[in-house]
Structure formats: structure tokens, C-alpha cells
Design a protein around this motif. Structure first.
Motif, PDB file in Angstrom:
ATOM      1  N   UNK A   1       0.877  -1.174   0.000  1.00  0.00           N
ATOM      2  CA  UNK A   1       0.000   0.000   0.000  1.00  0.00           C
ATOM      3  C   UNK A   1       0.911   1.220   0.000  1.00  0.00           C
ATOM      4  N   UNK A   2       0.373   2.389  -0.162  1.00  0.00           N
ATOM      5  CA  UNK A   2       1.182   3.607  -0.114  1.00  0.00           C
ATOM      6  C   UNK A   2       1.551   3.917   1.333  1.00  0.00           C
ATOM      7  N   UNK A   3       2.847   3.941   1.613  1.00  0.00           N
ATOM      8  CA  UNK A   3       3.316   4.133   2.989  1.00  0.00           C
ATOM      9  C   UNK A   3       4.351   5.257   3.034  1.00  0.00           C
ATOM     10  N   UNK A   4       4.606   5.753   4.267  1.00  0.00           N
ATOM     11  CA  UNK A   4       5.547   6.851   4.476  1.00  0.00           C
ATOM     12  C   UNK A   4       6.742   6.474   5.338  1.00  0.00           C
ATOM     13  N   UNK A   5       6.580   5.418   6.125  1.00  0.00           N
ATOM     14  CA  UNK A   5       7.615   5.186   7.138  1.00  0.00           C
ATOM     15  C   UNK A   5       7.669   3.719   7.523  1.00  0.00           C
ATOM     16  N   UNK A   6       8.883   3.219   7.729  1.00  0.00           N
ATOM     17  CA  UNK A   6       9.094   1.855   8.214  1.00  0.00           C
ATOM     18  C   UNK A   6      10.086   1.922   9.367  1.00  0.00           C
ATOM     19  N   UNK A   7       9.693   1.347  10.475  1.00  0.00           N
ATOM     20  CA  UNK A   7      10.584   1.313  11.633  1.00  0.00           C
ATOM     21  C   UNK A   7      10.791  -0.134  12.049  1.00  0.00           C
ATOM     22  N   UNK A   8      12.056  -0.472  12.337  1.00  0.00           N
ATOM     23  CA  UNK A   8      12.407  -1.852  12.642  1.00  0.00           C
ATOM     24  C   UNK A   8      13.034  -1.915  14.024  1.00  0.00           C
ATOM     25  N   UNK A   9      12.515  -2.852  14.811  1.00  0.00           N
ATOM     26  CA  UNK A   9      13.042  -3.097  16.154  1.00  0.00           C
ATOM     27  C   UNK A   9      13.609  -4.512  16.223  1.00  0.00           C
ATOM     28  N   UNK A  10      14.524  -4.719  17.147  1.00  0.00           N
ATOM     29  CA  UNK A  10      15.077  -6.055  17.375  1.00  0.00           C
ATOM     30  C   UNK A  10      14.899  -6.438  18.837  1.00  0.00           C
ATOM     31  N   UNK A  11      15.123  -7.727  19.118  1.00  0.00           N
ATOM     32  CA  UNK A  11      15.177  -8.147  20.519  1.00  0.00           C
ATOM     33  C   UNK A  11      16.577  -7.825  21.032  1.00  0.00           C
ATOM     34  N   UNK A  12      17.057  -8.551  22.040  1.00  0.00           N
ATOM     35  CA  UNK A  12      18.353  -8.215  22.626  1.00  0.00           C
ATOM     36  C   UNK A  12      19.537  -8.811  21.873  1.00  0.00           C
ATOM     37  N   UNK A  13      19.319  -9.277  20.666  1.00  0.00           N
ATOM     38  CA  UNK A  13      20.409  -9.805  19.849  1.00  0.00           C
ATOM     39  C   UNK A  13      21.392  -8.682  19.497  1.00  0.00           C
TER      40      UNK A  13
END
Length: 756
Positions: A652-664
Motif C-alpha cells: 500500500x502507499x506508505x511513508x515510514x518503516x521502523x524496525x526493532x530487534x530483541x536483545x540480539x
């Protein structure tokens, strides 16, 4: 004293303060006849017509507008494009606009710089940074029109992605060949929509040659001091210029206005709200500095020496070496001790009077300090909706500064009205002692503020006159007034500047500075026989300002309430929530947020500028929102390290992607070819990165980590279309509300996890 002398002297003091603030910015049009303020305003109006953040349609329109203007001037602009990331872990596709005027010499180039993107997603960007772009365009047009051939190359640089993490500046420094030719940068910025523009230096070395050349250029309305310079270096408020200093050792000047901070990054950062005097102030910097530095040898600006500097009426701009700090401090201490001894010997100073003077001054500091310390929390209790103004400076903030400062002076007048029998000289000892202690601490820990010693010398001169009074003959009040002028003109603007720049939470600084200023004015105030009346006057003024603030405290179209609403869909669990950052809900947000519903928001983790977290969430209907397609393109192990490439493709049309990780522990990371530094990966929290998407571009993420680790990645994909998405029926905000800045807002967000 003659009748009415105290009243007249008090009025003179008020007029001196008023003139000090009046003199900060041009009060009439500064621009010369050959400079078009009208065209400058038209540029701002055109640029700020719509929000033009990176990835928006208006962003491309503003870019094309600037290119057209540069071409009309007769320049050949180029666009530098590329994926980039600054030190904040934010990735974007930046498009810098660059033009160059060839100089006749072979020295370093002068850069005129401003950024042309606005802040996502609602800011119109008129002041931040439409004013900067417009002033530079017309300054360059004016230069070209004169047909004067500058000695230095002039580079016009309109950076992109500044609001996302100084991304365009980083791209230019890293990859453009012109970066190696730069000798000095003039950068125009804003953190509000009005007020004086402050000059702030960026240098890795000493500021001596920058300061002396700046003074030689003679801008007519300099507002600058080395205290702001020292504080700026300690705070994380970076500008594009910071990138050039840190990564290329290039010096420069920032010129930024910070008042009316409540407009910053909001839809109210509009053409209509641009302060005309502030605009003229930016022009008053750029024109003389461009005229001066275009022919100046920019290779001579480096220095190992730092200077103290400050602006003051009449003298305009004062500076002297850091090497003078301790000698001036020692001289002040010696004078203080000598005058103290002489005064005690000739009995114009009495130990009892000095002791009572210390009691009075300490009581004033304690009472005013307590007033300032509890003021902001008290205001938040009385007006809870202030909590939703994340700037920390309310629409009526100046009334609170005036009110609490007046009340601090009222406290001082009342306290000192209890000590009318004491001589002025005895009462002055305590303030001088405290000021000398402050100047000693400053000389050690905050050298840039060492010009505070100047008002102390004025007070020492007053003390000299007071202890040498013969008989009943009093020192002419005119002399004492004159010696108080440095204190008034140096300290009065700071009473306002601190809360404006750092928020009303530090009203304590204004209150304490008011007491400290009162102490330096004691040579005049001590002769007032009716101090209690002045205390009543101060109290009356404080109450009137507070009442004025109260009448401007309610939400209205002119003072809109910042509101927020998000729809968050967890596609893994097929659960949806409404979420808001508001502490106080208006009827618009209350339509979706049920305060009685006890829904936890702990699983929703999303970044914001000031670490603001969701305050309320409520269950929402699950909508059929297309989730991003997440695929593992490569997964291999080499030398004990696992190398994984993940591709995220929007559906879809998007503006932002944010990525999180665990404690790796992530040892290496890149997105769309942009690698993140080892330092960033070590100091980051669970947020890995944020990608501000243009043209719905996919994301290619490459990770390297220990082969025994099995990290879990959480993806938050967001689009700013909640209010116009056909799957929702969210009404428009009422006219007395605006989108809350500094947070993701009006967004449809999808949460999706991937276990590697």
C-alpha cells in the motif's frame, strides 16, 4: 532625594529594558532598495503552501520551484540524489539542490545553506526553513544582479532530509566533491516562527577569527553571546552545519530564531505566522556577511583561541579572549576585598548591615527559587491540556515569564523593605559576593558565560561611590543608574531567553536571574524609601500578566490543541487498537479512545523525538489493511557469522518503516546500501532503524550477527492517511485542534514480526 526622583529612576530603568528588547531586531524594513522583501515573502508563501516532507508530492513541487528560481537567476543548479543516514539511525532518499557562482580567486568557497524539506507530516515549514531558503534565493539574486564578480566561489546548498536526521548534509559531506572546497558556511535555521535570530558558531577549534571577522562584517543587529554558544555545544540540538563540522572540520555560523516555539513543526508554521521583524533580522545577517565573506580569505578562519562575546546596544558587539577570564575575575575579587576593607575602615560598611544584607538576599533567592521550581508543575495542574504541548512553551508563555519575573522582583522589594535602616553599600555586599562565586564557577565550568563579570564591575564601581559618600551628601542617582546599565542590558534578555529556548519548565532560571539582577540594581533601589509600594506594584503587574495568561489559556482556533490518533494493526495476532499520545482527550480523540477500557499498550513500541509514549489505547475493529511482504532473500553462515538479507515490500502507499530487534547483538547492518556505524549499533536501544520512504520504495535490510543467535525483528509500517483512508470514517479535526508534532500522527500502522 528630591520628590519623584525614585519614580523617575524606576521609569528610566523600565525604558532601558524596553529599549534593550526593542533593539534586538529591526523594527522597520532593513533590506536595501535593491533587495526585494516582496519576492522573499512570495517565496515563503509558495514554499509553505502545503507540507513538503520527504516522500510527499509537495516535496517534489517545492524542489522544482527552487530549481526554477535558481535558473531564473541565471544559475545552473544540479540535484544530488542518494540514500543516506545521519547519526540518528534514520534512512531517507535525499535530493540536495546545489548551485555555484564561480569566483575570480582560487581560495575556499563560501556556502549559503538552508534545508527545503518540512517536518513530517503536517508542518508547512514556512519558518523552518522556508524563510532560510527565501532569504538565500533573494540574496543570491541581488548578488548576481550587481554583476560583481566575487573573489570566492559561492555555493548555494539547499539540503534535503534535515528534519529526518540531517541526511542531506551527510550525503553532501560524504559524496559531493564540492565538500572539499568549502571554507565557511552560513546556515539559516528556525525553531519557531518569531523573535530575534541568534548567531551560533560551529567550530572544532577556537572561535577567535570567526568572531573578529564577523564583527568586521558589521551586521547591524547581532544577537549573539558565548553563553548560548557554550550551552549549544552541550545540547543535542544539531543542525546541518553540525555534520560539516564533525565530519569535514568545516566552520560556520548558524542563524536561528526560536521564539513562538509553539508553532515549530506544526501546521501553524505557516506564511501568515512568519514574523516580519524576524525575517528582516535574517536578511540583516545574510546581506552584510555575504558581501564581506565573498571576498575574504576563508583559509584564515581557523584558530586555536576562543573569545568571549556578547551583543549590547551602543557597542553593538563586544568580544575579548578567554585568556582574560581569570585575570578579570582576580581583579574583581581584589577590588571587592579592597572596597570591603576600605568601607569597614571608614565605617560606611557595618558588619551588622552586611549580615542583614546576606539574610535579605538569601531569603529572596530561596523564595524566588521555590516560586520558579514549582511554577510549571502548578501550571500543569491548573491547565492539564498544557501537557499536550510537547514544545514545553505554551501560546501564552511570555505572559508567564513576565508574571513570574515581576513576582520575583516583588518578593525582592518586599524583603528589602524590611531592611530600610541599612545602608546601600552594606546591602550590596551580598549580591556582589554571590555574583563573584557564580563568575568563579562559570570561569571553571561554563567559560562562555564569563561576560557576566562585566555587570559585576559596574556594581563594584557603584560600591566605590557608595562607600566614599561624605556626610549626608548622596551619590547622584544618575551615576548609579548609568553603572546599572550593563546589568540591565546583559541580563534582562536572558530572563526571557532561557524559558523560550528550553521551555517553561525552567521558569526557575527566570526567577533566580530576576533576583540576581535585582541585587546588581540595589545601588539604585536602596534609595527607594517606599520599597513596599514597589512590591505591591510588582505583585499587581504579576497578577495582571497571570490574568492575561489565563484568558489566553483556553483552546481556540488561534491556540489550537495538539491532538493525536493512530490505528495500529497487529497482523500476527489479528488485533487492532486506537492509540493516542494525548494526556487530555478532546471530543475528537474521545470518539475512539474509551478511558474506561483497560487495554495495555506495552507491546506497542514506536519512536518519537522526545521519547513520548502512548498515553491511551483502546480496542479497534480489525480492518483489511494490506501488510508488507517480508521475504528472506539470503541467509548464510560464514566464519561463525550469520548474514541475512531481508526485503520488505509495501503493499500500500506508505511513508515510514521502523524496525526493532530483541536483545540480539547486531554487528553489521545496512539498508538499501546505507551502512550504519559500529558506534550507532553499540549505543542504540531496541530500535534498529527508521526508513522514511519515498515513491513507495522497498527496503533491503542486511544484517550480520552471531550464528547462534535467532533474532526476532518487529516491523512497524506506517502511512499518514488515517483521515482520508476509505476504510475509515475518521472526521476532520475541529478548528481548535491541530496534529500533534514530534510524534507519528494520523497514521495507519501495521505491526508484523519476523523470526530469523
Amino acid at each position: 532625594m528630591k520628590k519623584y526622583t525614585s519614580i523617575l529612576s524606576f521609569l528610566v530603568l523600565l525604558l532601558l529594558v524596553a529599549f534593550r528588547f526593542y533593539d534586538l531586531v529591526p523594527q522597520t524594513e532593513y533590506a536595501p532598495e535593491n533587495f526585494s522583501t516582496e519576492k522573499t515573502l512570495q517565496h515563503i508563501k509558495n514554499i509553505a503552501e502545503k507540507p513538503h516532507f520527504v516522500g510527499s508530492e509537495a516535496h517534489e513541487e517545492v524542489k522544482q520551484y527552487i530549481l526554477t528560481q535558481l535558473e531564473e537567476i541565471g544559475l545552473n543548479p544540479e540535484i544530488q540524489k542518494g540514500f543516506t543516514s545521519g547519526d540518528w539511525g534514520n534512512v531517507s532518499y535525499a535530493q540536495n539542490i546545489i548551485a555555484k557562482i564561480e569566483g575570480s580567486g582560487s581560495g575556499k568557497a563560501l556556502v549559503l545553506m538552508a534545508h527545503f524539506d518540512s517536518n513530517p507530516h503536517s508542518s508547512l515549514g514556512a519558518s523552518d526553513d522556508g524563510v532560510g531558503v527565501a532569504v538565500i534565493l533573494e540574496a543570491v539574486r541581488n548578488l548576481v544582479k550587481t554583476q560583481e564578480n566575487p573573489k570566492n566561489d559561492i555555493i548555494i546548498l539547499f539540503t534535503d532530509g534535515e528534519e529526518l536526521g540531517l541526511n542531506g548534509a551527510q550525503l553532501f559531506v560524504d559524496k559531493h566533491p564540492l565538500a572539499k572546497e568549502i571554507g565557511l558556511i552560513l546556515n539559516l535555521e528556525a525553531r519557531g516562527s518569531g523573535g530575534p535570530s541568534y548567531m551560533l558558531i560551529e567550530t572544532n577549534g577556537g572561535n577567535k577569527n570567526l568572531i573578529t571577522s564577523f564583527a568586521e562584517a558589521h551586521p547591524q543587529f547581532p544577537v549573539a553571546n558565548s553563553l548560548a554558544y557554550s550551552i549549544y555545544k552541550m545540547l543535542p540540538n544539531d543542525t546541518d552545519l553540525t555534520v560539516f563540522r564533525e565530519h569535514a572540520n568545516i566552520d560556520g555560523f548558524n542563524f536561528a530564531f526560536i521564539d513562538d516555539h509553539f508553532d515549530y513543526h506544526t501546521v501553524n508554521d505557516s506564511y501568515e505566522n512568519v514574523d516580519s521583524n524576524t525575517l528582516q533580522h535574517q536578511i540583516s545577517y545574510v546581506l552584510p556577511l555575504l558581501d564581506f565573506y565573498k571576498d575574504y580569505d576563508l583559509t584564515t578562519l581557523k584558530s586555536d583561541t576562543d573569545y568571549i562575546y556578547f551583543d549590547i546596544p551602543v557597542f553593538n558587539f563586544v568580544y575579548y579572549p578567554f585568556a582574560w577570564i581569570f585575570p578579570m575575575l582576580i581583579i574583581a575579587f581584589v577590588l571587592f576585598i579592597v572596597l570591603l576593607v576600605v568601607g569597614i575602615k571608614n565605617k560606611t560598611l557595618l558588619f551588622s548591615g552586611i549580615a542583614r544584607g546576606f539574610l535579605a538576599f538569601i531569603v529572596c533567592l530561596l523564595l524566588a527559587g521555590a516560586l520558579g521550581f514549582f511554577s510549571w508543575q502548578a501550571l500543569l495542574k491548573i491547565y492539564p491540556h498544557y501537557q499536550d504541548i510537547l514544545h514545553g512553551f505554551t501560546y501564552n508563555g511570555h505572559f508567564y515569564i513576565a508574571s513570574f519575573s515581576a513576582l520575583s522582583f516583588a518578593i525582592c522589594f518586599y524583603v528589602y523593605s524590611r531592611f530600610t535602616s541599612e545602608k546601600a553599600a552594606s546591602l550590596l555586599i551580598a549580591p556582589l559576593f554571590f555574583w563573584l562565586l557564580i563568575c568563579t564557577a562559570i570561569a571553571t565550568y561554563l567559560e562562555g558565560a564569563s561576560f557576566f563579570i562585566i555587570p559585576v564591575f559596574g556594581a563594584l564601581a557603584s560600591l566605590f561611590l557608595l562607600i566614599n559618600q561624605k556626610g549626608k551628601k548622596r551619590t547622584p542617582l544618575l551615576f548609579l543608574l548609568f553603572l546599572c546599565v550593563p546589568a540591565l542590558w546583559i541580563l534582562a534578555p536572558l530572563i526571557q531567553m532561557f524559558p523560550v529556548g528550553l521551555g517553561l519548565k525552567i521558569l526557575i532560571a527566570s526567577c533566580l536571574l530576576s533576583v540576581l539582577l535585582f541585587g546588581l540594581l540595589l545601588p539604585v533601589f536602596s534609595f527607594y524609601n517606599n520599597k513596599k509600594n514597589y512590591a505591591h506594584l510588582g505583585l499587581l503587574i504579576a497578577v495582571l500578566f497571570f490574568i492575561s495568561a489565563h484568558f489566553q489559556s483556553s483552546v481556540s482556533e488561534k491556540r489550537p490543541h495538539p491532538t493525536s490518533l493512530l490505528y495500529v494493526l497487529d497482523v500476527d495476532n489479528q488485533q487492532a487498537q486506537w492509540a493516542t499520545y494525548n494526556k487530555v482527550l478532546d471530543f475528537w480523540t474521545a470518539q475512539f479512545i474509551d478511558l474506561k477500557e483497560n487495554t495495555s499498550e506495552e507491546k506497542i513500541k514506536f519512536s518519537s523525538k522526545y521519547g513520548t509514549k502512548f498515553t491511551h489505547v483502546a480496542s479497534a475493529p480489525v480492518k483489511n489493511i494490506p501488510a508488507p511482504e517480508i521475504t528472506i532473500e539470503r541467509d548464510s553462515v560464514w566464519n561463525g557469522k550469520r548474514h541475512v538479507t531481508v526485503c520488505v515490500t509495501p503493499q500500500r502507499n506508505v511513508n515510514r518503516l521502523e524496525i526493532f530487534t530483541d536483545n540480539t547483538t547486531i554487528e553489521e547492518c545496512s539498508l538499501n546500501g546505507v551502512s550504519f556505524s559500529e558506534n550507532f549499533l553499540k549505543r542504540r536501544d531496541d530500535r534498529l532503524l527508521t526508513y522514511y520512504i519515498s515513491n513507495n520504495h522497498y527496503s533491503e535490510l542486511t544484517l550480520v550477527f552471531d550464528e547462534n543467535e535467532k533474532p526476532v525483528l518487529t516491523f512497524y509500517e506506517a502511512s499518514n492517511d488515517l483521515l482520508n483512508n476509505p476504510q475509515f470514517s475518521v472526521p476532520s479535526r475541529p478548528k481548535n485542534a491541530i496534529p500533534m508534532p514530534f510524534v507519528l500522527n494520523d497514521a495507519v500502522m501495521i505491526k508484523k514480526t519476523l523470526k530469523l
